[in-house]
Design an enzyme around this catalytic site. Structure first.
Site, PDB file in Angstrom:
ATOM      1  N   LYS A 224      12.470  45.568  64.557  1.00 41.57           N
ATOM      2  CA  LYS A 224      11.362  45.992  65.380  1.00 41.57           C
ATOM      3  C   LYS A 224      10.831  47.213  64.885  1.00 41.57           C
ATOM      4  O   LYS A 224      11.560  47.873  64.086  1.00 41.57           O
ATOM      5  CB  LYS A 224      12.313  46.407  66.683  1.00 41.57           C
ATOM      6  CG  LYS A 224      11.359  46.360  67.839  1.00 41.57           C
ATOM      7  CD  LYS A 224      11.119  45.119  68.522  1.00 41.57           C
ATOM      8  CE  LYS A 224      10.211  45.147  69.868  1.00 41.57           C
ATOM      9  NZ  LYS A 224      10.157  44.015  70.785  1.00 41.57           N
TER      10      LYS A 224
ATOM     11  N   GLY B 165       5.668  46.921  86.367  1.00 39.40           N
ATOM     12  CA  GLY B 165       4.782  46.917  85.218  1.00 39.40           C
ATOM     13  C   GLY B 165       3.988  45.615  85.278  1.00 39.40           C
ATOM     14  O   GLY B 165       4.122  44.615  85.473  1.00 39.40           O
TER      15      GLY B 165
ATOM     16  N   VAL C  27       2.561  40.895  80.120  1.00 42.93           N
ATOM     17  CA  VAL C  27       3.654  40.136  80.670  1.00 42.93           C
ATOM     18  C   VAL C  27       3.812  40.003  82.323  1.00 42.93           C
ATOM     19  O   VAL C  27       3.620  39.001  82.933  1.00 42.93           O
ATOM     20  CB  VAL C  27       4.888  40.257  80.281  1.00 42.93           C
ATOM     21  CG1 VAL C  27       6.071  39.088  80.654  1.00 42.93           C
ATOM     22  CG2 VAL C  27       5.029  40.083  78.608  1.00 42.93           C
TER      23      VAL C  27
HETATM   24  P1  NAI Z   1       2.320  45.999  78.252  1.00 40.89           P
HETATM   25  O1  NAI Z   1       2.033  47.368  77.557  1.00 40.89           O
HETATM   26  O2  NAI Z   1       0.991  45.159  78.278  1.00 40.89           O
HETATM   27  O3  NAI Z   1       2.547  46.448  79.700  1.00 40.89           O
HETATM   28  C1  NAI Z   1       3.625  47.271  80.444  1.00 40.89           C
HETATM   29  C2  NAI Z   1       3.112  47.926  81.561  1.00 40.89           C
HETATM   30  O4  NAI Z   1       4.199  48.744  82.127  1.00 40.89           O
HETATM   31  C3  NAI Z   1       1.933  48.588  81.561  1.00 40.89           C
HETATM   32  O5  NAI Z   1       0.697  48.300  82.214  1.00 40.89           O
HETATM   33  C4  NAI Z   1       2.317  50.008  81.816  1.00 40.89           C
HETATM   34  O6  NAI Z   1       1.300  50.769  82.438  1.00 40.89           O
HETATM   35  C5  NAI Z   1       3.347  49.879  82.690  1.00 40.89           C
HETATM   36  N1  NAI Z   1       4.396  50.779  82.931  1.00 40.89           N
HETATM   37  C6  NAI Z   1       5.004  51.652  81.733  1.00 40.89           C
HETATM   38  N2  NAI Z   1       5.921  52.450  82.247  1.00 40.89           N
HETATM   39  C7  NAI Z   1       6.086  52.334  83.625  1.00 40.89           C
HETATM   40  C8  NAI Z   1       6.802  52.768  84.859  1.00 40.89           C
HETATM   41  N3  NAI Z   1       7.698  53.930  84.512  1.00 40.89           N
HETATM   42  N4  NAI Z   1       6.615  52.142  85.929  1.00 40.89           N
HETATM   43  C9  NAI Z   1       5.757  51.381  86.299  1.00 40.89           C
HETATM   44  N5  NAI Z   1       5.018  50.813  85.101  1.00 40.89           N
HETATM   45  C10 NAI Z   1       5.282  51.314  83.997  1.00 40.89           C
HETATM   46  O7  NAI Z   1       3.750  45.408  77.751  1.00 40.89           O
HETATM   47  P2  NAI Z   1       4.159  43.853  77.806  1.00 40.89           P
HETATM   48  O8  NAI Z   1       3.663  43.137  76.717  1.00 40.89           O
HETATM   49  O9  NAI Z   1       3.587  43.223  79.370  1.00 40.89           O
HETATM   50  O10 NAI Z   1       5.566  44.085  77.917  1.00 40.89           O
HETATM   51  C11 NAI Z   1       6.291  44.350  78.879  1.00 40.89           C
HETATM   52  C12 NAI Z   1       7.808  44.620  78.648  1.00 40.89           C
HETATM   53  O11 NAI Z   1       8.471  43.134  78.097  1.00 40.89           O
HETATM   54  C13 NAI Z   1       8.237  45.530  77.583  1.00 40.89           C
HETATM   55  O12 NAI Z   1       9.409  45.985  77.818  1.00 40.89           O
HETATM   56  C14 NAI Z   1       8.304  44.499  76.262  1.00 40.89           C
HETATM   57  O13 NAI Z   1       9.060  44.874  75.164  1.00 40.89           O
HETATM   58  C15 NAI Z   1       8.983  43.051  76.690  1.00 40.89           C
HETATM   59  N6  NAI Z   1       8.581  41.951  76.232  1.00 40.89           N
HETATM   60  C16 NAI Z   1       7.192  41.733  75.887  1.00 40.89           C
HETATM   61  C17 NAI Z   1       6.965  40.438  75.440  1.00 40.89           C
HETATM   62  C18 NAI Z   1       5.634  40.121  75.121  1.00 40.89           C
HETATM   63  O14 NAI Z   1       5.427  38.956  74.708  1.00 40.89           O
HETATM   64  N7  NAI Z   1       4.596  40.928  75.465  1.00 40.89           N
HETATM   65  C19 NAI Z   1       8.262  39.767  74.650  1.00 40.89           C
HETATM   66  C20 NAI Z   1       9.511  40.058  75.141  1.00 40.89           C
HETATM   67  C21 NAI Z   1       9.659  41.158  75.799  1.00 40.89           C
END
Ligand code: NAI
Length: 346
Positions: free
Chosen positions: A78, A176, A180
């Site tokens: 990572k 969040g 996803v």
């Molecule tokens: P993203 O960056 O698109 O969305 C994350 C969201 O969480 C953002 O809207 C952000 O404003 C919000 N956020 C951040 N801190 C917060 C808090 N304290 N309270 C409420 N909301 C908050 O990221 P994505 O791609 O949706 O990923 C989400 C999670 O899933 C991450 O932990 C990532 O590592 C994990 N993940 C994602 C994958 C993917 O295919 N995108 C695959 C496997 C895991």
């Protein structure tokens, strides 16, 4: 000290620094027994270098377990770029990062994660070959595939806990609303689940209220709201001896990586009767998608989506074994990963 605690026999960690172009990047390679290291790149404004290091060590270890449980021929890696994705992610920074990936010469394959978008991945792909999940000739953004796996896994958890996977009237708290989380909300809403949501981005919360009729919660409260299921889809380090006593949901099933503050905290969840879907099992859809792109023969969407349907089956087997042995679900999951790695080594 925190970074040292997160260090768990990692094979290598690289630090790339380009002051002129604003790059501070860490690439962690945890374990390559099953294959080359594969895992996304996170862009996040960690408050210190050490916090970034802790994050990359924990995330890369999680990828080893994720690939192993999913039966994929990849190891755990990572990257973390310490920068604010809204302010600091310039083309120059991404260019410098692409050069770092080229210098790693195939030892690490990456893709999107929090703060690194499909457009960024496309930009990097024009400069470095070892990034997948791109739109030009790649498999595209893995997030919808991750969301599908989380959705199926969440239903498997519901079925295990309540005897039925019917979502109508079930209240799901989603933390969040990014790539996803949003896609998960669409799927939950389509099957009649009620939603309560939070994000630090208040526009996203307003959109969810308008689109899904979701109730809004404060970002600081969402973990503790009354709900049947809690789906963390933001960042990790959520469940600890401080927060677990305050949880009200009976099931935790969400996409965020490293949801537990410490591996041992899963025992506290078990003791409270909270069914925990291990994060690296339920969120493996995105990894399955990018891994398929790197497989001989190239990307095949149908085969990938078939693979994603293994997630609920794997989870159900883990839940049953955990119940039978009265052990936390993530211990059972990590046993599966360790056994696969040991098998390969022998
Ligand atoms: P993203 O960056 O698109 O969305 C994350 C969201 O969480 C953002 O809207 C952000 O404003 C919000 N956020 C951040 N801190 C917060 C808090 N304290 N309270 C409420 N909301 C908050 O990221 P994505 O791609 O949706 O990923 C989400 C999670 O899933 C991450 O932990 C990532 O590592 C994990 N993940 C994602 C994958 C993917 O295919 N995108 C695959 C496997 C895991």
């Amino acid at each position: 000290a925190a970074a040292l605690e997160a260090y768990d026999g990692h094979e290598r960690v690289w630090c790339g620094r380009d002051e002129e172009r604003g790059l501070v990047a860490l690439v962690g390679i945890h374990n390559t027994a099953l294959g080359p290291a594969l895992g996304g790149t996170r862009v996040w404004p960690h408050e210190s270098f050490e916090a970034g290091m802790t994050d990359v060590l924990r995330l890369s270890r999680g990828m080893t377990y994720k690939a192993a449980v999913a039966g994929l021929p990849f190891g755990g890696g990572k990257a973390v770029i310490i920068a604010d994705p809204k302010k600091d992610k310039t083309e120059a920074l991404l260019e410098a990062y692409a050069e770092m990936l080229v210098a790693l010469d195939g030892q690490y394959y990456t893709g999107e994660d929090v703060g690194l978008t499909l457009a960024d991945a496309d930009f990097i792909r024009e400069r470095a070959p070892n990034i997948s999940g791109t739109s030009k000739g790649g498999s595209g953004n893995p997030s919808p595939v991750t969301a599908e796996g989380v959705f199926l896994g969440l239903k498997a958890a519901l079925a295990h806990k309540s005897g039925s996977d019917r979502l109508a009237g079930v209240l799901v708290a989603v933390q969040g609303l990014g790539s996803v989380g949003w896609s998960l909300c669409e799927k939950l809403h389509a099957e009649g689940a009620e939603l309560v949501v939070a994000d630090i981005d208040t526009d996203a919360v307003d959109r969810a209220a308008n689109t899904f009729g979701a109730r809004m919660a404060d970002a600081g409260d969402i973990l503790f709201v009354e709900a049947d299921i809690l789906a963390p889809c933001a960042l990790g380090g959520l469940f600890s001896s401080d927060t677990i006593p305050q949880l009200k949901a009976g099931i935790i099933a969400g996409a965020a990586n490293n949801q537990l503050a410490r591996h041992e905290d899963a025992r506290l969840l078990m003791e409270r009767g909270i069914l925990y879907a291990p994060d690296y099992v339920i969120n493996a859809g995105g990894l399955m998608n990018v891994a398929a792109e790197l497989a001989p023969g190239g990307y095949n969407r149908e085969a990938t989506m078939r693979k994603v349907t293994e997630i609920p089956r794997t989870l159900t087997a883990i839940f049953q074994k955990a119940d039978a042995e009265k052990r936390p679900t993530n211990e059972v999951a990590s046993d599966i990963a360790m056994a696969r790695i040991a098998d390969k080594r022998s």
